[in-house]
Design a protein around this motif. Structure first.
Motif, mmCIF file in Angstrom:
data_model
loop_
_atom_site.group_PDB
_atom_site.id
_atom_site.type_symbol
_atom_site.label_atom_id
_atom_site.label_comp_id
_atom_site.label_asym_id
_atom_site.label_seq_id
_atom_site.Cartn_x
_atom_site.Cartn_y
_atom_site.Cartn_z
ATOM 1 N N ASP A 439 2.673 -5.574 2.731
ATOM 2 C CA ASP A 439 3.431 -5.024 2.361
ATOM 3 C C ASP A 439 4.690 -5.398 1.734
ATOM 4 N N ASN A 440 4.524 -6.606 1.629
ATOM 5 C CA ASN A 440 6.762 -7.242 1.545
ATOM 6 C C ASN A 440 6.025 -6.921 0.511
ATOM 7 N N TYR A 441 5.267 -6.889 -1.228
ATOM 8 C CA TYR A 441 4.805 -7.171 -2.059
ATOM 9 C C TYR A 441 4.630 -6.022 -2.431
ATOM 10 N N LEU A 442 4.429 -4.593 -2.490
ATOM 11 C CA LEU A 442 4.046 -3.762 -2.799
ATOM 12 C C LEU A 442 4.725 -2.827 -2.749
ATOM 13 N N PRO A 443 4.345 -1.954 -4.071
ATOM 14 C CA PRO A 443 5.993 -0.721 -4.104
ATOM 15 C C PRO A 443 5.243 -0.080 -3.523
ATOM 16 N N ILE A 444 6.801 0.982 -2.928
ATOM 17 C CA ILE A 444 6.779 2.096 -1.798
ATOM 18 C C ILE A 444 6.478 3.075 -2.702
ATOM 19 N N ASN A 445 5.085 3.568 -2.657
ATOM 20 C CA ASN A 445 4.062 4.757 -3.581
ATOM 21 C C ASN A 445 3.525 5.182 -2.976
ATOM 22 N N PHE A 446 2.639 6.269 -3.607
ATOM 23 C CA PHE A 446 0.838 5.884 -3.414
ATOM 24 C C PHE A 446 0.547 4.928 -3.845
ATOM 25 N N VAL A 447 0.496 4.857 -5.380
ATOM 26 C CA VAL A 447 -0.620 3.143 -4.804
ATOM 27 C C VAL A 447 -0.351 2.331 -3.945
ATOM 28 N N GLY A 448 0.841 1.929 -3.682
ATOM 29 C CA GLY A 448 1.204 1.144 -3.157
ATOM 30 C C GLY A 448 -0.019 1.256 -1.216
#
Length: 477
Positions: A439-448
């Motif tokens: 989670d630390n490396y993913l964007p905060i959106n639908f794709v993440g």
């Protein structure tokens, strides 16, 4: 030939049907939640949550214990149309009587108690009326879950369309609530088209509805306690904090939790008629065998869903609900623990105690849990607001589960139940660690969020394969 078909109905297929039914029942608020959270705002969501929690008390009294009771009684009579018809009409007329009584009490509530949300309360009177039209318990008792799903799909689609077409601003809160109530009523009425397949026309001389009053009340008491402490959180949040905003936070987290819980507990609705049928035929060993499978299934599904919600909530909630819902991810993390706790109590309480006609034990545990929840709400909500309400729910549900295990300690090998969890706990914790790091490396959106869900499922399944889990092999065709 028909009898054989009834005996060989697939539990796996009925579980899939019932999961679909439960998810479809709750999927509308999830699909529309991002839209509604932005249109109605947190205050509008909170107002609806508060008023609905009040109306639920009347709905609860209107329903008595007819849902689980009707399911159980119909399951005993799967091969006896004549007696099944008598029981069906007796329970239904009893339900109509209780609804009329509750409508009278509700009218008094609206007329003589001053509320600033009177218009919302008036519209939600239709929610009480829907109780008398809900006969899904007939099809559940007959293990015909596919027909429930097919009916539900159509009305949930209509529900979604209604919201996007007619709800455009915070001023449309009344339209939103009215639409939900009327569509639910129409959905319940549509299932009556299936009645002639299973039920004869009523012979009023044969009917004695009052004979079902005592057993429905026996199931009603735990329903009261359960409903009270579920809705008490919302009612007390509004009364203690004086703001619908905390209700808005709690309601949004609760929506997500309820969808996840429906997947975990859907097996209970499927297993109740099957276990009821085995119990009525004196197959005690088969009853125990089905119960142990149910417990193991709760571990299999509940553990990863609990850890999964904890792992994805901080990524999912901000983009899903929008700005102004900062507390929701953390409330959801607390509530996620309930997936395992409630799942286990559902097996012991609903599948076992109700089926074996020992509702008084279920009643005792749930009533004590409700009292504990009320006390803990008084202590925790003034200090921690919506967080406190969530913690109070977890502790009260844990108390209920422990008590139920204590009641059946001489009948069910609790060590075996707990021992069957270790593979699922190991796999779920491994998944959670992976999700928190990812989670630390993913964007905060639908794709993440999608990446987190897919990778989490992959890690969990891979771990079960490595651990050579037997139940996974049974579920995979």
């Amino acid at each position: 030939m028909k009898k054989k078909i009834k005996k060989t109905k697939s539990i796996k297929l009925n579980y899939i049907y019932n999961v679909s039914y439960q998810i479809l029942t709750l999927i509308t608020p999830l699909i529309t939640a991002p839209y509604l959270s932005r249109v109605l705002k947190v205050e509008g969501i909170g107002i609806y949550s508060y008023t609905a929690s009040i109306v639920t008390y009347f709905v609860m009294f209107a329903a008595l214990g007819t849902i689980n009771y009707g399911n159980r009684e119909i399951s005993y009579l799967q091969n006896d149309r004549q007696n099944r018809s008598i029981v069906f009409w007796e329970i239904e007329f009893l339900s109509i009587g209780s609804v009329l009584c509750c409508l009278a009490a509700y009218s008094f509530f609206i007329l003589f108690i001053n509320h600033k949300y009177t218009s919302l309360f008036l519209v939600q009177a239709f929610t009480i009326i829907t109780v008398a039209t809900d006969i899904s318990w007939l099809l559940q008792g007959m293990e015909e879950f596919g027909k429930i799903v097919s009916r539900n799909v159509v009305f949930k689609i209509l529900n979604i369309l209604f919201i996007f077409i007619f709800v455009k601003s915070p001023n449309d809160l009344l339209i939103y609530v009215g639409g939900l109530c009327l569509l639910e009523l129409a959905s319940n009425l549509s299932i009556w088209f299936y009645v002639p397949q299973y039920i004869n026309r009523p012979n009023f001389k044969q009917l004695h509805p009052i004979r079902h009053l005592k057993p429905t009340i026996a199931l009603f008491i735990p329903t009261i306690a359960s409903t009270i402490y579920i809705n008490l959180d919302k009612t007390m949040l509004n009364e203690i904090t004086g703001s619908p905003i905390e209700n808005g936070y709690y309601e949004q987290a609760f929506k997500i939790y309820k969808v996840a819980l429906s997947v975990v507990t859907a097996l209970g609705t499927v297993m109740l008629p099957r276990i009821g049928k085995c119990f009525s035929e004196g197959k005690t060993n088969e009853v125990k065998k089905l119960l142990y499978k149910s417990y193991r299934f709760i571990w299999l599904i509940g553990c990863p869903m609990c850890c999964g919600l904890i792992g994805v909530s901080r990524n999912f909630c901000p983009w899903f609900f929008g700005h102004g819902y900062d507390k929701v991810p953390y409330i959801l993390m607390i509530q996620s623990v309930l997936l395992i706790i409630v799942g286990l109590s559902n097996v012991t309480g609903v599948q076992y105690l109700i089926t074996t006609k020992r509702e008084y034990l279920l009643t005792r545990s749930v009533c004590i849990g409700a009292i504990a929840n009320f006390i803990m709400n008084l202590i925790l909500i003034p200090k921690f607001y919506s967080y406190g309400a969530a913690v109070a729910s977890v502790l009260s549900e844990l108390l209920i589960t422990i008590m139920q295990f204590y009641f059946v300690r001489n009948e069910i090998d609790l060590k075996s139940v707990l021992k069957s969890s270790h593979k699922y706990i190991i796999a779920s914790l491994t998944m959670l660690i992976f999700l928190l790091l990812e989670d630390n490396y993913l964007p905060i959106n639908f794709v993440g969020t999608v990446i987190l869900v897919i990778s989490g499922c992959a890690v969990y399944l891979l771990m079960l394969i490595v651990l050579k889990d037997e139940m996974l092999k049974e579920l995979i065709p």
